[in-house]
Design a protein around this motif. Structure first.
Motif, mmCIF file in Angstrom:
data_model
loop_
_atom_site.group_PDB
_atom_site.id
_atom_site.type_symbol
_atom_site.label_atom_id
_atom_site.label_comp_id
_atom_site.label_asym_id
_atom_site.label_seq_id
_atom_site.Cartn_x
_atom_site.Cartn_y
_atom_site.Cartn_z
ATOM 1 N N THR A 1 -6.822 -1.459 1.805
ATOM 2 C CA THR A 1 -7.603 -0.230 1.860
ATOM 3 C C THR A 1 -6.952 0.744 2.836
ATOM 4 O OG1 THR A 1 -9.675 -1.363 1.353
ATOM 5 C CG2 THR A 1 -9.843 0.759 2.491
ATOM 6 N N GLY A 2 -6.800 1.996 2.429
ATOM 7 C CA GLY A 2 -6.182 3.008 3.282
ATOM 8 C C GLY A 2 -7.220 3.921 3.920
ATOM 9 N N VAL A 3 -6.977 4.303 5.165
ATOM 10 C CA VAL A 3 -7.858 5.211 5.906
ATOM 11 C C VAL A 3 -7.011 6.354 6.441
ATOM 12 C CG1 VAL A 3 -9.437 5.458 7.854
ATOM 13 C CG2 VAL A 3 -9.394 3.308 6.557
ATOM 14 N N ALA B 1 -9.219 1.037 15.209
ATOM 15 C CA ALA B 1 -10.376 0.547 14.476
ATOM 16 C C ALA B 1 -10.014 0.215 13.036
ATOM 17 C CB ALA B 1 -11.497 1.589 14.513
ATOM 18 N N THR B 2 -9.123 1.016 12.458
ATOM 19 C CA THR B 2 -8.677 0.753 11.083
ATOM 20 C C THR B 2 -8.015 -0.613 10.988
ATOM 21 O OG1 THR B 2 -8.389 3.118 10.658
ATOM 22 C CG2 THR B 2 -7.199 1.584 9.233
ATOM 23 N N GLY B 3 -7.138 -0.912 11.939
ATOM 24 C CA GLY B 3 -6.471 -2.214 11.945
ATOM 25 C C GLY B 3 -7.444 -3.359 12.137
ATOM 26 N N LEU B 4 -8.423 -3.191 13.059
ATOM 27 C CA LEU B 4 -9.414 -4.238 13.293
ATOM 28 C C LEU B 4 -10.262 -4.502 12.052
ATOM 29 C CD1 LEU B 4 -10.675 -3.319 16.883
ATOM 30 C CD2 LEU B 4 -9.345 -5.335 16.239
ATOM 31 N N ALA B 5 -10.459 -3.474 11.242
ATOM 32 C CA ALA B 5 -11.263 -3.624 10.030
ATOM 33 C C ALA B 5 -10.486 -4.254 8.885
ATOM 34 C CB ALA B 5 -11.798 -2.261 9.599
ATOM 35 N N GLY B 6 -9.195 -4.456 9.079
ATOM 36 C CA GLY B 6 -8.374 -5.032 8.019
ATOM 37 C C GLY B 6 -7.855 -4.010 7.039
ATOM 38 N N ALA B 7 -7.879 -2.735 7.421
ATOM 39 C CA ALA B 7 -7.377 -1.659 6.571
ATOM 40 C C ALA B 7 -6.042 -1.151 7.116
ATOM 41 C CB ALA B 7 -8.402 -0.528 6.491
ATOM 42 N N LEU C 1 -1.666 11.292 0.859
ATOM 43 C CA LEU C 1 -2.303 10.463 -0.156
ATOM 44 C C LEU C 1 -1.304 10.012 -1.212
ATOM 45 C CD1 LEU C 1 -5.702 12.279 -0.864
ATOM 46 C CD2 LEU C 1 -5.435 9.882 -0.210
ATOM 47 N N ARG C 2 -0.488 10.946 -1.681
ATOM 48 C CA ARG C 2 0.486 10.619 -2.729
ATOM 49 C C ARG C 2 1.425 9.504 -2.274
ATOM 50 N NH1 ARG C 2 5.488 11.368 -3.871
ATOM 51 N NH2 ARG C 2 5.869 12.579 -1.974
ATOM 52 N N ARG C 3 1.916 9.613 -1.044
ATOM 53 C CA ARG C 3 2.834 8.592 -0.540
ATOM 54 C C ARG C 3 2.109 7.265 -0.319
ATOM 55 N NH1 ARG C 3 4.307 12.800 3.005
ATOM 56 N NH2 ARG C 3 3.306 11.640 4.706
ATOM 57 N N ALA C 4 0.870 7.340 0.175
ATOM 58 C CA ALA C 4 0.148 6.120 0.528
ATOM 59 C C ALA C 4 -0.218 5.293 -0.697
ATOM 60 C CB ALA C 4 -1.110 6.466 1.316
ATOM 61 N N ARG C 5 -0.465 5.948 -1.809
ATOM 62 C CA ARG C 5 -0.928 5.227 -2.995
ATOM 63 C C ARG C 5 0.114 4.278 -3.569
ATOM 64 N NH1 ARG C 5 -4.417 10.396 -4.744
ATOM 65 N NH2 ARG C 5 -6.453 9.606 -4.041
ATOM 66 N N ASP C 6 1.337 4.365 -3.099
ATOM 67 C CA ASP C 6 2.347 3.387 -3.506
ATOM 68 C C ASP C 6 2.106 2.029 -2.842
ATOM 69 O OD1 ASP C 6 3.630 5.269 -5.051
ATOM 70 O OD2 ASP C 6 5.012 5.872 -3.448
ATOM 71 N N THR C 7 1.391 2.026 -1.711
ATOM 72 C CA THR C 7 1.249 0.778 -0.945
ATOM 73 C C THR C 7 -0.190 0.390 -0.637
ATOM 74 O OG1 THR C 7 1.517 2.024 1.118
ATOM 75 C CG2 THR C 7 3.509 1.045 0.157
ATOM 76 N N CYS C 8 -1.159 1.322 -0.812
ATOM 77 C CA CYS C 8 -2.546 0.993 -0.482
ATOM 78 C C CYS C 8 -3.489 1.828 -1.340
ATOM 79 C CB CYS C 8 -2.822 1.219 1.010
ATOM 80 S SG CYS C 8 -2.792 2.953 1.533
ATOM 81 N N HIS C 9 -4.773 1.550 -1.192
ATOM 82 C CA HIS C 9 -5.811 2.279 -1.917
ATOM 83 C C HIS C 9 -6.609 3.106 -0.913
ATOM 84 C CE1 HIS C 9 -9.783 2.148 -4.417
ATOM 85 N NE2 HIS C 9 -9.230 3.336 -4.421
ATOM 86 N N PRO C 10 -6.279 4.381 -0.724
ATOM 87 C CA PRO C 10 -7.014 5.204 0.255
ATOM 88 C C PRO C 10 -8.461 5.428 -0.169
ATOM 89 C CG PRO C 10 -4.885 6.188 -0.310
ATOM 90 C CD PRO C 10 -5.152 5.115 -1.312
#
Length: 458
Positions: A136-138, A151-157, A181-190
């Motif tokens: 999951t991406g934040v 906090a994002t890392g602690l949540a597992g995102a 967003l465009r770059r992130a979607r190659d590796t995670c789900h924002p």
């Protein structure tokens, strides 16, 4: 402070009267006293014998009696579920309706917590699909509070940084967010877009137009909007007032007002009272689906505020009665804080604006500034030879030479190829909270040191 020659060592020269660490935005830590009536109410709740003591003002004793009347057996030592679950959320809801010019708020959408840093990982964890092979991406702003990434890392995102536009006063740039967003979607789900308003460490306050653009972007990209609004009571420019994302969303009308999911945060630490030690705050859920809201009602692991923090929050939220001495004291305290912040912000602009090689965008809210500093290529090479970021190297030299501690902008993120300084409470910026005379000393010492630094390394 000036160097002996191009290769001469630095000779530390302390600045008289300036503390070693002048960076905090903790109001009490830098000398701004507490609001006495809040402590008096808390004291009477802890020690009911004081309810009959004329040493405490009657207004504080009266408020304490009302608080204790809502407690189990009139005692703050119990769990007091009703006070936590019904009484305080109802008063928070009325506070939010007044803040937002009548936009409705239901107490069931208010969740009390022990501060943003403790509840944020829990909120984000509810959005993480633990069984998915895709993280999951934040989306988090840069510059921004390091808390968001942590906090994002602690949540597992996974944190997905997006740059704020310094040239437009640290506005949220929709094109930059979409590119991230465009770059992130190659590796995670924002799934989440974090926005900090008023900005930290940048000191900006978003315009209504910029906020509307952010809401539309969240709707188009199907993102939950997470609004860090903890500095809302420190927006001090009349021409750029704080507006909550909830109010802007509501006033944009349907279908957006009923479709965009929003979670916003408030903290006692950054309130007009500045009571960081009591660890209390709340979040409000707007249009959030039941799968996310249900755990707040069921989970026992949610970090709740301690009872004294909850009491202070309760007093701050209470609807004002005409002529009520507590509300009068709060309003005087609030106006004094805003005057001091506005004065110190002007001082920052005036002093740093005269210094060659330093540029600071106008500060509109919060308690810090985020000036950009010029660092010569020779200084940057020497820093990297030591394994340091150039702004870290500068801050270390500043502390050695003057005793002044500020934080490097790299701890908060900054546009590539730029260097900033900040004065930490959560690392960074020039604090706007110290008394003006001390702040002026700090700023003058900083500009003199920077000039010497430029001479040595040019």
């Amino acid at each position: 402070m000036a160097a002996q020659g191009p290769g001469a060592p630095w000779v530390p020269r302390r600045v008289p009267g300036v503390p070693a660490d002048c960076s905090s935005d903790d109001a009490h830590a830098v000398g701004r006293g507490p609001l006495p009536v809040l402590r008096q109410v808390a004291a009477a709740c802890v020690c009911p014998q004081l309810l009959g003591d004329p040493a405490l003002p009657e207004v504080a004793r009266r408020r304490a009696r009302r608080v204790l009347g809502e407690m189990d057996a009139g005692n703050i030592g119990g769990y007091n579920h009703e006070h936590r679950g019904l009484g305080v959320p109802a008063r928070v809801a009325r506070f939010l309706q007044r803040r937002d010019a009548g936009v409705p708020c239901h107490p069931r959408n208010v969740v009390l917590c022990s501060g943003t840093s403790s509840i944020l990982p829990f909120v984000l964890s509810l959005l993480v699909d633990a069984g998915s092979a895709v993280a999951t991406g934040v989306l988090v702003p840069v510059p921004g509070p390091p808390l968001l990434g942590g906090a994002t890392g602690l949540a597992g995102a996974v944190a997905v940084p997006y740059p704020l536009d310094e040239e437009r006063g640290w506005a949220v740039d929709g094109r930059a967010v979409r590119e991230a967003l465009r770059r992130a979607r190659d590796t995670c789900h924002p799934k989440v877009l974090c926005v900090v308003n008023p900005g930290d460490p940048t000191g900006h306050v978003l315009s209504r137009q910029n906020m509307e653009d952010v809401v539309r972007l969240a709707a188009e990209e199907n993102l939950l909007l997470l609004a860090d609004e903890v500095q809302q009571e420190r927006a001090f420019l009349p021409g750029r007032p704080f507006l909550s994302f909830k109010r802007v969303l509501w006033e944009m009308g349907t279908p957006l007002s009923s479709a965009v999911q929003l979670v916003s945060f408030y903290s006692l630490s950054k309130s007009v009272a500045g009571e960081s030690g009591f660890r209390a705050g709340f979040l409000e859920l707007v249009n959030v689906e039941e799968g996310v809201t249900l755990p707040f009602q069921l989970a026992q692991s949610i970090p709740r505020p301690c009872v004294l923090g909850r009491i202070l929050l309760d007093v701050l939220m209470d609807p004002p009665d005409e002529g009520d001495p507590i509300q009068q004291a709060l309003e005087e305290h609030r106006q004094g804080l805003l005057r001091d912040l506005a004065h110190n912000a002007r001082l920052v602009q005036e002093v740093l604006g005269r210094a060659p090689g330093i540029r600071c965008r106008p500060v509109q809210g919060g308690a810090r500034a985020f000036p950009r500093i010029q660092l010569p290529p020779r200084a940057q090479r020497q820093a990297r030879a030591l394994g340091l970021e150039p702004d870290v190297f500068f801050c270390q030299k500043l502390r050695e030479a003057t005793g002044i501690t500020v934080a490097p902008g790299s701890q908060f993120g900054q546009p590539e190829g730029t260097h900033h300084i900040v004065c930490p409470l959560s690392p960074a910026r020039l604090s706007l909270l110290p008394p003006a005379a001390m702040l002026e000393q700090i700023l003058l010492a900083l500009t003199r040191f920077h000039a010497a630094f430029l001479r040595q390394f040019s």
